[in-house]
Write a protein that holds these residues in place. Structure first.
Motif, PDB file in Angstrom:
ATOM      1  N   GLU A 114       0.784  -1.167   0.029  1.00  0.00           N
ATOM      2  CA  GLU A 114      -0.107  -0.036   0.044  1.00  0.00           C
ATOM      3  C   GLU A 114       0.863   1.303  -0.049  1.00  0.00           C
ATOM      4  OE1 GLU A 114      -2.402  -0.202   3.343  1.00  0.00           O
ATOM      5  OE2 GLU A 114      -3.931  -2.086   2.337  1.00  0.00           O
ATOM      6  N   ARG A 115       2.042   1.093   0.535  1.00  0.00           N
ATOM      7  CA  ARG A 115       3.132   2.266   0.489  1.00  0.00           C
ATOM      8  C   ARG A 115       4.356   1.496   0.426  1.00  0.00           C
ATOM      9  NH1 ARG A 115       0.743   1.148   5.336  1.00  0.00           N
ATOM     10  NH2 ARG A 115      -0.869   2.722   4.762  1.00  0.00           N
ATOM     11  N   VAL A 116       5.438   2.487   0.100  1.00  0.00           N
ATOM     12  CA  VAL A 116       6.935   2.286  -0.061  1.00  0.00           C
ATOM     13  C   VAL A 116       7.740   3.318   0.659  1.00  0.00           C
ATOM     14  CG1 VAL A 116       8.821   1.712  -1.947  1.00  0.00           C
ATOM     15  CG2 VAL A 116       6.479   1.205  -2.206  1.00  0.00           C
ATOM     16  N   ALA A 117       8.436   2.517   1.321  1.00  0.00           N
ATOM     17  CA  ALA A 117       9.364   3.495   2.234  1.00  0.00           C
ATOM     18  C   ALA A 117      10.738   3.729   1.542  1.00  0.00           C
ATOM     19  CB  ALA A 117       9.526   3.281   3.899  1.00  0.00           C
ATOM     20  N   VAL A 118      11.192   4.979   1.390  1.00  0.00           N
ATOM     21  CA  VAL A 118      12.569   4.953   0.719  1.00  0.00           C
ATOM     22  C   VAL A 118      13.338   6.010   1.603  1.00  0.00           C
ATOM     23  CG1 VAL A 118      13.837   5.704  -1.169  1.00  0.00           C
ATOM     24  CG2 VAL A 118      11.599   4.640  -1.613  1.00  0.00           C
ATOM     25  N   LYS A 119      14.661   5.605   2.103  1.00  0.00           N
ATOM     26  CA  LYS A 119      15.354   6.426   2.943  1.00  0.00           C
ATOM     27  C   LYS A 119      16.390   7.203   1.859  1.00  0.00           C
ATOM     28  CE  LYS A 119      18.425   6.271   7.144  1.00  0.00           C
ATOM     29  NZ  LYS A 119      19.050   5.368   8.042  1.00  0.00           N
ATOM     30  N   THR A 120      16.793   8.532   2.261  1.00  0.00           N
ATOM     31  CA  THR A 120      17.454   9.199   1.348  1.00  0.00           C
ATOM     32  C   THR A 120      18.240  10.045   2.354  1.00  0.00           C
ATOM     33  OG1 THR A 120      15.921  11.152   0.799  1.00  0.00           O
ATOM     34  CG2 THR A 120      16.296   9.296  -0.745  1.00  0.00           C
ATOM     35  N   GLY A 121      19.616   9.531   2.739  1.00  0.00           N
ATOM     36  CA  GLY A 121      20.106  10.454   3.787  1.00  0.00           C
ATOM     37  C   GLY A 121      19.537  10.103   5.101  1.00  0.00           C
ATOM     38  N   GLN A 122      19.178  11.386   5.894  1.00  0.00           N
ATOM     39  CA  GLN A 122      18.462  11.231   7.202  1.00  0.00           C
ATOM     40  C   GLN A 122      16.963  11.205   7.096  1.00  0.00           C
ATOM     41  OE1 GLN A 122      20.321  10.591   9.869  1.00  0.00           O
ATOM     42  NE2 GLN A 122      22.217  10.599   8.665  1.00  0.00           N
ATOM     43  N   LYS A 123      16.559  11.195   5.881  1.00  0.00           N
ATOM     44  CA  LYS A 123      15.023  11.493   5.637  1.00  0.00           C
ATOM     45  C   LYS A 123      14.545  10.049   5.020  1.00  0.00           C
ATOM     46  CE  LYS A 123      15.120  16.106   4.312  1.00  0.00           C
ATOM     47  NZ  LYS A 123      14.895  17.336   3.234  1.00  0.00           N
ATOM     48  N   ILE A 124      13.261  10.098   5.553  1.00  0.00           N
ATOM     49  CA  ILE A 124      12.691   8.810   4.894  1.00  0.00           C
ATOM     50  C   ILE A 124      11.265   9.259   4.261  1.00  0.00           C
ATOM     51  CG2 ILE A 124      11.404   6.802   5.568  1.00  0.00           C
ATOM     52  CD1 ILE A 124      13.139   6.121   8.019  1.00  0.00           C
ATOM     53  N   HIS A 125      11.223   8.780   3.070  1.00  0.00           N
ATOM     54  CA  HIS A 125       9.978   9.150   2.434  1.00  0.00           C
ATOM     55  C   HIS A 125       9.022   8.112   2.114  1.00  0.00           C
ATOM     56  CE1 HIS A 125      12.322  12.854   0.653  1.00  0.00           C
ATOM     57  NE2 HIS A 125      13.211  12.060   0.559  1.00  0.00           N
ATOM     58  N   VAL A 126       7.712   8.472   2.499  1.00  0.00           N
ATOM     59  CA  VAL A 126       6.699   7.256   2.123  1.00  0.00           C
ATOM     60  C   VAL A 126       5.874   7.671   0.990  1.00  0.00           C
ATOM     61  CG1 VAL A 126       4.892   6.308   3.335  1.00  0.00           C
ATOM     62  CG2 VAL A 126       6.571   7.233   4.602  1.00  0.00           C
TER      63      VAL A 126
ATOM     64  N   GLN B 282      14.219   2.603  -9.519  1.00  0.00           N
ATOM     65  CA  GLN B 282      13.924   4.037  -9.557  1.00  0.00           C
ATOM     66  C   GLN B 282      12.414   4.187  -9.657  1.00  0.00           C
ATOM     67  OE1 GLN B 282      14.707   7.037 -12.798  1.00  0.00           O
ATOM     68  NE2 GLN B 282      16.499   7.160 -11.539  1.00  0.00           N
ATOM     69  N   ILE B 283      12.031   4.559  -8.627  1.00  0.00           N
ATOM     70  CA  ILE B 283      10.384   4.976  -8.278  1.00  0.00           C
ATOM     71  C   ILE B 283      10.194   6.193  -8.804  1.00  0.00           C
ATOM     72  CG2 ILE B 283       8.371   4.688  -6.601  1.00  0.00           C
ATOM     73  CD1 ILE B 283      10.087   2.871  -5.191  1.00  0.00           C
ATOM     74  N   VAL B 284       9.201   6.240  -9.827  1.00  0.00           N
ATOM     75  CA  VAL B 284       8.928   7.739 -10.566  1.00  0.00           C
ATOM     76  C   VAL B 284       7.628   8.063 -10.066  1.00  0.00           C
ATOM     77  CG1 VAL B 284       8.768   9.002 -12.542  1.00  0.00           C
ATOM     78  CG2 VAL B 284      10.702   7.350 -12.250  1.00  0.00           C
ATOM     79  N   THR B 285       7.322   9.189  -9.519  1.00  0.00           N
ATOM     80  CA  THR B 285       6.012   9.640  -9.124  1.00  0.00           C
ATOM     81  C   THR B 285       5.923  11.141  -9.987  1.00  0.00           C
ATOM     82  OG1 THR B 285       6.700  10.944  -7.225  1.00  0.00           O
ATOM     83  CG2 THR B 285       6.163   8.799  -6.770  1.00  0.00           C
ATOM     84  N   GLU B 286       4.839  11.666  -9.783  1.00  0.00           N
ATOM     85  CA  GLU B 286       4.493  13.242 -10.675  1.00  0.00           C
ATOM     86  C   GLU B 286       5.625  14.089 -10.210  1.00  0.00           C
ATOM     87  OE1 GLU B 286       0.481  14.309 -10.814  1.00  0.00           O
ATOM     88  OE2 GLU B 286      -0.232  12.453 -11.547  1.00  0.00           O
ATOM     89  N   HIS B 287       5.907  13.943  -8.855  1.00  0.00           N
ATOM     90  CA  HIS B 287       6.697  15.148  -8.319  1.00  0.00           C
ATOM     91  C   HIS B 287       8.259  14.805  -8.105  1.00  0.00           C
ATOM     92  CE1 HIS B 287       3.041  17.127  -7.843  1.00  0.00           C
ATOM     93  NE2 HIS B 287       2.570  16.539  -7.284  1.00  0.00           N
TER      94      HIS B 287
ATOM     95  N   LYS C 131      11.688  11.408  -8.235  1.00  0.00           N
ATOM     96  CA  LYS C 131      12.179  10.282  -8.435  1.00  0.00           C
ATOM     97  C   LYS C 131      12.871   9.633  -7.311  1.00  0.00           C
ATOM     98  CE  LYS C 131      12.543  11.130 -13.377  1.00  0.00           C
ATOM     99  NZ  LYS C 131      13.463  10.995 -14.583  1.00  0.00           N
ATOM    100  N   TYR C 132      12.932   8.436  -6.836  1.00  0.00           N
ATOM    101  CA  TYR C 132      13.219   7.718  -5.785  1.00  0.00           C
ATOM    102  C   TYR C 132      14.155   6.465  -5.990  1.00  0.00           C
ATOM    103  CZ  TYR C 132       9.868  10.831  -3.579  1.00  0.00           C
ATOM    104  OH  TYR C 132       9.252  11.912  -3.257  1.00  0.00           O
ATOM    105  N   LEU C 133      15.362   6.302  -5.692  1.00  0.00           N
ATOM    106  CA  LEU C 133      16.040   5.262  -5.773  1.00  0.00           C
ATOM    107  C   LEU C 133      15.926   4.195  -4.553  1.00  0.00           C
ATOM    108  CD1 LEU C 133      17.990   4.308  -8.092  1.00  0.00           C
ATOM    109  CD2 LEU C 133      19.988   5.093  -6.649  1.00  0.00           C
TER     110      LEU C 133
END
Length: 277
Positions: A171-183, A200-205, A207-209
């Motif tokens: 239902e959601r994917v968590a991606v950690k970039t540096g000290q931040k976690i994007h949901v 590479q996960i691409v959204t409208e706003h 891109k997350y690796l």
């Protein structure tokens, strides 16, 4: 038994012609630089050409079998640079040995001027050979994908187990970039692209690796919404704006963010099934 040209396999003629051409060109280029007989210089160049052909054949075995084409850009640059350095060093050593064998030690001081030139030629030839091999491997993989046959990525993927098919739907994917976690909420994903050991996960706003496999997302995302249309792409069907004919056996998808994704034959069949076409 008398030897004739008919005993040489036809597939070897291009390689033989390239060896002869390279030997002649190198001898003509080096002759004004060093005061040695042209015949001896041509003999040394022929030995260098044979060594180069052997090294090229070795690269043609190493690169496809090592799946370097699958790696991301940074990893490919590092690996190719390391192999290139080894290639040039071995090329220089082989050139020195061929010079010593053909000319003897008396002429070696005169031939030192050729070593920097040989290093440059070896580096240039390495880049050309690697680019040709890399392009050939990619083209063969793309042709196999268009024909609906498994490419190298799929061949290395294990058969799905019961645990894979029964995996919990994300239902959601968590991606950690540096000290931040994007949901990232799954409905916000436009498409997922393979990138070596990452995706590479691409959204409208953005891109997350993420360090994960395409196989995992193919099994875990809602199958009524996400389709693996290509070995390197999983697309959210709700983000597709239009489907157009790209080539004879493939289609081009235009997505909501403007990106375009080409489908394989098997991927387009799966997409049509989901879209009930």
């Amino acid at each position: 038994m008398k030897f004739t040209l008919s005993y040489i396999p036809l597939r070897l003629f291009p390689a033989i012609m390239l060896v002869v051409f390279y030997a002649l060109m190198q001898a003509l280029a080096f002759h004004p630089l060093v005061p040695v007989p042209f015949g001896l210089l041509l003999l040394k160049s022929a030995v260098d050409a044979v060594i180069l052909a052997g090294a090229a054949m070795l690269l043609m075995i190493i690169i496809p079998s090592s799946n370097y084409v699958k790696l991301n850009t940074a990893q490919r640059v590092v690996n190719y640079a390391a192999i290139g350095l080894l290639f040039v060093i071995l090329w220089m050593m082989a050139g020195f040995l061929s010079s010593y064998t053909v000319f003897g030690k008396d002429h070696l001081p005169l031939l030192r001027i050729l070593f920097p030139v040989s290093a440059f030629i070896g580096s240039l030839l390495y880049v050309i050979v690697v680019q040709a091999i890399h392009s050939d491997v990619r083209n063969r993989a793309e042709e196999a994908e268009v024909a609906g046959e498994p490419a190298w990525d799929d061949a290395a993927t294990p058969v799905a187990t019961k645990e894979d098919t029964d995996a919990e739907v994300l239902e959601r994917v968590a991606v950690k970039t540096g000290q931040k976690i994007h949901v990232i909420h799954v409905p916000d994903i436009i498409y997922i692209q393979s990138d070596g050991d990452y995706v590479q996960i691409v959204t409208e706003h953005n891109k997350y690796l993420k360090e994960e496999t395409m196989k995992y997302f193919e099994a875990s995302l809602p199958r009524s919404q996400f389709v693996r249309v290509h070995r390197s792409y999983i697309v959210n069907v709700e983000k597709i704006l239009r489907v157009e004919l790209y080539e004879k056996q493939s289609q081009m998808l235009t997505l909501r963010n403007g990106d375009k994704v080409r489908t394989s034959v098997s991927g387009y069949k799966a997409l049509r099934s989901v879209l009930s076409l």
